[in-house]
Design a protein around this motif. Structure first.
Motif, mmCIF file in Angstrom:
data_model
loop_
_atom_site.group_PDB
_atom_site.id
_atom_site.type_symbol
_atom_site.label_atom_id
_atom_site.label_comp_id
_atom_site.label_asym_id
_atom_site.label_seq_id
_atom_site.Cartn_x
_atom_site.Cartn_y
_atom_site.Cartn_z
ATOM 1 N N ILE A 220 0.843 -1.196 0.000
ATOM 2 C CA ILE A 220 0.000 0.000 0.000
ATOM 3 C C ILE A 220 0.883 1.252 0.000
ATOM 4 O O ILE A 220 0.582 2.245 -0.676
ATOM 5 C CB ILE A 220 -0.940 -0.016 1.214
ATOM 6 C CG1 ILE A 220 -1.870 -1.226 1.142
ATOM 7 C CG2 ILE A 220 -1.756 1.277 1.282
ATOM 8 C CD1 ILE A 220 -2.670 -1.449 2.408
ATOM 9 N N ALA A 221 1.991 1.212 0.740
ATOM 10 C CA ALA A 221 2.896 2.360 0.780
ATOM 11 C C ALA A 221 3.474 2.653 -0.599
ATOM 12 O O ALA A 221 3.611 3.819 -0.999
ATOM 13 C CB ALA A 221 4.020 2.103 1.787
ATOM 14 N N ARG A 222 3.811 1.620 -1.345
ATOM 15 C CA ARG A 222 4.336 1.825 -2.710
ATOM 16 C C ARG A 222 3.272 2.482 -3.590
ATOM 17 O O ARG A 222 3.581 3.365 -4.417
ATOM 18 C CB ARG A 222 4.785 0.490 -3.303
ATOM 19 C CG ARG A 222 6.081 -0.041 -2.727
ATOM 20 C CD ARG A 222 6.634 -1.182 -3.558
ATOM 21 N NE ARG A 222 5.753 -2.352 -3.539
ATOM 22 C CZ ARG A 222 5.827 -3.326 -2.627
ATOM 23 N NH1 ARG A 222 6.734 -3.256 -1.653
ATOM 24 N NH2 ARG A 222 5.006 -4.360 -2.675
ATOM 25 N N GLU A 223 2.022 2.057 -3.416
ATOM 26 C CA GLU A 223 0.937 2.673 -4.185
ATOM 27 C C GLU A 223 0.820 4.161 -3.854
ATOM 28 O O GLU A 223 0.608 4.999 -4.740
ATOM 29 C CB GLU A 223 -0.389 1.974 -3.879
ATOM 30 C CG GLU A 223 -0.479 0.529 -4.355
ATOM 31 C CD GLU A 223 -1.785 -0.130 -3.911
ATOM 32 O OE1 GLU A 223 -2.675 0.597 -3.390
ATOM 33 O OE2 GLU A 223 -1.915 -1.350 -4.067
ATOM 34 N N ARG A 224 0.968 4.502 -2.567
ATOM 35 C CA ARG A 224 0.819 5.897 -2.159
ATOM 36 C C ARG A 224 1.997 6.755 -2.633
ATOM 37 O O ARG A 224 1.831 7.954 -2.858
ATOM 38 C CB ARG A 224 0.690 5.991 -0.638
ATOM 39 C CG ARG A 224 -0.624 5.465 -0.111
ATOM 40 C CD ARG A 224 -1.817 6.302 -0.645
ATOM 41 N NE ARG A 224 -3.044 5.902 0.017
ATOM 42 C CZ ARG A 224 -3.801 4.889 -0.376
ATOM 43 N NH1 ARG A 224 -3.454 4.180 -1.451
ATOM 44 N NH2 ARG A 224 -4.893 4.567 0.280
ATOM 45 N N ARG A 225 3.161 6.156 -2.743
ATOM 46 C CA ARG A 225 4.289 6.931 -3.284
ATOM 47 C C ARG A 225 4.022 7.328 -4.736
ATOM 48 O O ARG A 225 4.380 8.426 -5.162
ATOM 49 C CB ARG A 225 5.589 6.122 -3.190
ATOM 50 C CG ARG A 225 6.163 6.029 -1.789
ATOM 51 C CD ARG A 225 7.588 5.495 -1.803
ATOM 52 N NE ARG A 225 8.160 5.478 -0.465
ATOM 53 C CZ ARG A 225 8.192 4.415 0.322
ATOM 54 N NH1 ARG A 225 7.668 3.262 -0.115
ATOM 55 N NH2 ARG A 225 8.729 4.482 1.508
#
Length: 430
Positions: A220-225
């Motif tokens: 999810i963090a990669r998506e938000r980046r």
């Protein structure tokens, strides 16, 4: 003056009440007997030293009075959270793999990370979260009305804090079922086993669940980046800590802390609140007579009376004195919140449940200082919103039996709680 050293289970009790906190069998006693033991330890005065008789666990001093727990909490330079606040402390390899939790940090390292995380909770984000809390409470009580009576821990009581935190963080709906299962798995082994060897079950034994949850959150963090949103995950993946961004392990450790600690403690407080309001009809009637007037006091008293986190550990960082006892560097100290919150020196009739208690300086969210719970405000709002919806819309909602508790030396966890209600109030949207 030296601390009293505990030698036998009946030294302080004068009878058959065990007060040996180092014995795993103590944490399998009924909760009322443990609370009675804490009262005896407080009467003894000052810190009490316990030496485990088996295994490799280190001796420790239990701080049992409100004054001692509060003082130690506010002197992190003397009573350090590192290397770990749980017993046993996290293994070095676990920290290397999963990252070090903020609760195990001190000094500049802790202050820098906490400051960065606090900035992610912007006023606008928190205002939206507060509005969302009311919406989540209404929706969950709608579902309770449709589903009918059953196990409160599979209903709104358990789901409320998880839904609120996921909304605040920005966890997509498609990930929530899996992450909920990971949260349950990561916190499953917190307590004392009833069967088999009488050994403590320690936070972190669900490492497989923890690893999978951190992988989920990393995705999810990669998506938000790539595509930031207005949520905590987006703010943290772009955060700056002393000229650098948060590492994957730092992000994973904080997400785990927020999801596991934030969900587990609040849902346990909500469950205990349901029991207390069911078994104290006079206090419930008072709350229902003017919810806005008494709700804040009810929430504070529920937290004090139930004390979701029983204890945290500290390591003495420098030679010092507390409660008439001299401590040496390296010694272990346990902050026993469950005892401090029943201290008659601070709380009149401490075993009574009184939603009008004022003042109510309980230590249910810590004793102050740099490690005071970041999520205390939101947790209280969640409890108020959910109890408002349940009490005004579900006639006669109540627990129908004693809660099924997990024997634990760490948290006051509720495994199951049967509940019922007569009918939906006419004001219900269902």
């Amino acid at each position: 003056m030296n601390a009293l050293t505990h030698q036998t289970p009946t030294d302080l009790a004068g009878g058959d009440v065990s007060t040996d906190l180092a014995d795993p069998a103590f944490w399998r006693l009924p909760r009322d007997r443990r609370l009675a033991a804490f009262a005896l330890l407080r009467e003894a005065g000052g810190p009490v030293r316990f030496a485990p008789r088996t295994g490799s666990r280190t001796p420790f001093h239990a701080l049992v009075t409100h004054a001692d727990v509060k003082a130690a909490s506010r002197q992190p330079q003397l009573f350090a959270s590192a290397p770990g606040v749980t017993m046993p402390e996290p293994a070095p390899w676990a920290k290397a793999v999963f990252g070090n939790s903020m609760v195990n940090m001190d000094g500049a390292e802790h202050a820098g990370l906490r400051r960065t995380i606090s900035r992610a909770f912007t006023p606008r984000l928190l205002a939206a979260a507060e509005e969302n809390i009311d919406s989540v409470a209404r929706r969950l009580v709608d579902e309770m009305a449709v589903d009918g009576p059953g196990d409160f821990m599979r209903s709104a009581g358990a789901r409320m804090p998880f839904e609120v935190i996921c909304d605040l963080m920005g966890v997509p709906e498609r990930h929530r079922a899996d992450i909920s299962a990971r949260v349950d798995g990561a916190s499953e082994y917190v307590g004392v086993q009833r069967r088999g060897r009488a050994r403590l079950r320690i936070p972190g034994r669900g490492l497989r669940s923890l690893a999978r949850m951190q992988l989920d959150m990393a995705g999810i963090a990669r998506e938000r980046r790539r595509a930031p949103a207005d949520d905590v995950i987006s703010a943290l993946v772009r955060a700056d800590v002393g000229g650098r961004s948060l590492s994957s392990r730092e992000l994973g450790a904080f997400f785990s802390l927020l999801l596991v600690a934030g969900v587990e403690t609040t849902r346990n407080a909500i469950a205990h609140g349901m029991v207390l309001l069911s078994t104290h009809p006079g206090q419930r009637a008072l709350l229902e007579s003017d919810f806005d007037r008494y709700a804040d006091g009810a929430v504070e008293e529920i937290v004090r009376h139930s004390t979701p986190i029983i204890q945290f550990r500290r390591t003495v960082a420098a030679e010092c004195e507390l409660g008439g006892h001299s401590f040496l560097p390296g010694e272990k100290v346990v902050l026993l919140y469950a005892s401090a919150n029943r201290d008659a020196a601070v709380f009149e009739d401490p075993d009574a449940f009184d939603i009008t208690r004022s003042p109510n300086p309980h230590l249910g969210y810590g004793g102050g200082g740099p490690h005071h719970c970041l999520g205390a405000h939101l947790a209280k709002l969640e409890m108020k919103a959910l109890f408002r919806e349940m009490l005004t819309r579900l006639d006669g909602i109540r627990a129908t039996a004693a809660p099924g508790l997990v024997d634990s030396n760490f948290d006051n966890r509720v495994r199951s709680l049967p509940f019922t209600f007569e009918r939906c109030h006419p004001n219900s949207s269902v």
